[in-house]
Design an enzyme around this catalytic site. Structure first.
Site, mmCIF file in Angstrom:
data_model
loop_
_atom_site.group_PDB
_atom_site.id
_atom_site.type_symbol
_atom_site.label_atom_id
_atom_site.label_comp_id
_atom_site.label_asym_id
_atom_site.label_seq_id
_atom_site.Cartn_x
_atom_site.Cartn_y
_atom_site.Cartn_z
ATOM 1 C CG ASP A 21 -2.277 0.623 0.983
ATOM 2 O OD1 ASP A 21 -2.174 1.953 0.763
ATOM 3 O OD2 ASP A 21 -3.218 -0.059 0.974
ATOM 4 C CG HIS A 55 -5.173 3.619 1.397
ATOM 5 N ND1 HIS A 55 -4.957 2.414 0.838
ATOM 6 C CD2 HIS A 55 -6.634 3.824 1.045
ATOM 7 C CE1 HIS A 55 -6.023 1.646 0.567
ATOM 8 N NE2 HIS A 55 -7.212 2.745 0.364
ATOM 9 C CG ASN A 146 -13.794 2.169 -4.202
ATOM 10 O OD1 ASN A 146 -14.432 0.989 -3.522
ATOM 11 N ND2 ASN A 146 -12.801 2.708 -3.627
ATOM 12 C CB SER A 209 -9.415 0.340 0.482
ATOM 13 O OG SER A 209 -8.953 0.621 -0.669
#
Length: 332
Positions: A21, A55, A146, A209
């Site tokens: 990530d 994130h 998404n 996520s």
């Protein structure tokens, strides 16, 4: 999500979850669980333990935060270890090549679960890395994607044997932000999710996520409680114990349903290759007494404690239950 009750059964001890990530910043709620990792792109600290985006830190908290202070965040598996991998630059999309290198690092460093809260193009290098992780007996959990980015389930969630995760909203219905498709396996909360943030703070996020990190935490709980269970059986346990939503049986919005942490740990789930002829509830004494309100935990839905029972004859091997199987859980 009855996380306190689930944590009375397993806390993810002994399990390493890789998080490719934006890196993971050291946070008071993660201080006991954050391993040195790696940067696979330039610009980090060298060991994956920096994050200018937030994130990756948020995803790590959903998996394994241990809530070190009042109001802190508690992840699903607070004794699991996080292997941070800096593979995505701050405030920008990463590349398939970098994600592939992150997965390869996770394999070589013996991760048991890889949580991929990203989608990418299925280029050959990334496909090879994902399939290598599956062959290495790693549970690979990936976000479906998404709707603001695509209307299709992204890669690697669309890869066979990867657990593809969609999202539900605060009412337990399909989240508008989540894509749908035939590859969806399970869903988890994906709207207004509280977790660890930058500089010791906290964040509220929405998207598949977040749902993916929650499911990765669930996989860590299972791998800790059942350390000899193959990755394919961990995935099967997640789908077989999910609470059915929408039309009876598997559907493109909810997959096999909403994950049920307690049922995934207590269920008498027949192994892949055996037919199931009925359903049964876990024994009332399966959870430790005193598991109560879970104030510091990611918000979610209470789920039913109903489960597949071992039954009848042999089937051809399959990772997932067939789409035309009868629903194993009570639809809600």
């Amino acid at each position: 999500m009855n996380a306190a009750e689930a944590r009375a059964l397993s806390q993810g001890e002994g399990v390493v979850v890789a998080v490719p990530d934006s890196g993971v910043q050291p946070h008071p709620d993660l201080s006991d669980n954050l391993l040195p990792g790696s940067d696979v792109i330039p610009g980090g600290s060298g060991d994956g333990r920096s994050d200018e985006d937030g994130h990756g830190t948020g995803m790590a908290g959903l998996i394994a935060a241990h809530g070190s202070k009042a109001g802190g965040a508690s992840g699903i598996a607070p004794k699991a270890k996080i292997l941070p991998i800096y593979s995505s630059p701050a405030h920008r999309d990463g590349t398939s090549e970098a994600l592939a290198r992150g997965i390869e690092y996770a394999i070589s460093n013996h991760a048991q679960v890889i949580s991929i809260s990203a989608t990418g193009a299925p280029d050959p290098q990334l496909q090879r890395a994902v399939r290598s992780a599956i062959r290495a007996d790693i549970v690979v959990i990936a976000a479906a994607g998404n709707n603001n980015n695509s209307s299709l389930v992204g890669y690697p969630a669309s890869e066979t044997d990867v657990v593809a995760v969609g999202g539900i909203d605060r009412s337990g219905n399909h989240a508008a932000i989540s894509v749908a498709g035939p590859e969806i396996d399970v869903v988890a909360p994906a709207v207004d999710i509280y977790s660890t943030g930058l500089n010791g703070g906290y964040r509220v996020g929405s998207g598949t996520s977040d749902a993916t990190a929650i499911v990765a935490g669930a996989a860590a709980l299972i791998r800790s409680k059942y350390p000899h269970l193959p990755a394919e059986e961990v995935a099967h346990r997640l789908t077989a114990t999910a609470v059915d939503k929408g039309p009876p049986g598997r559907d493109d919005q909810y997959g096999y349903g909403v994950i049920d942490l307690v049922a995934a740990l207590t269920a008498d789930v027949p192994p892949l290759g055996f037919e199931s002829t009925g359903v049964t509830a876990p024994a009332p004494t399966a959870a430790a007494p005193g598991a109560g309100r879970d104030d510091g935990t990611v918000r979610g839905l209470a789920t039913l404690g109903v489960l597949l029972a071992a039954g009848g004859g042999y089937l051809v091997w399959r990772r997932r239950r067939r789409a035309d199987d009868p629903p194993p859980r009570e639809s809600r």
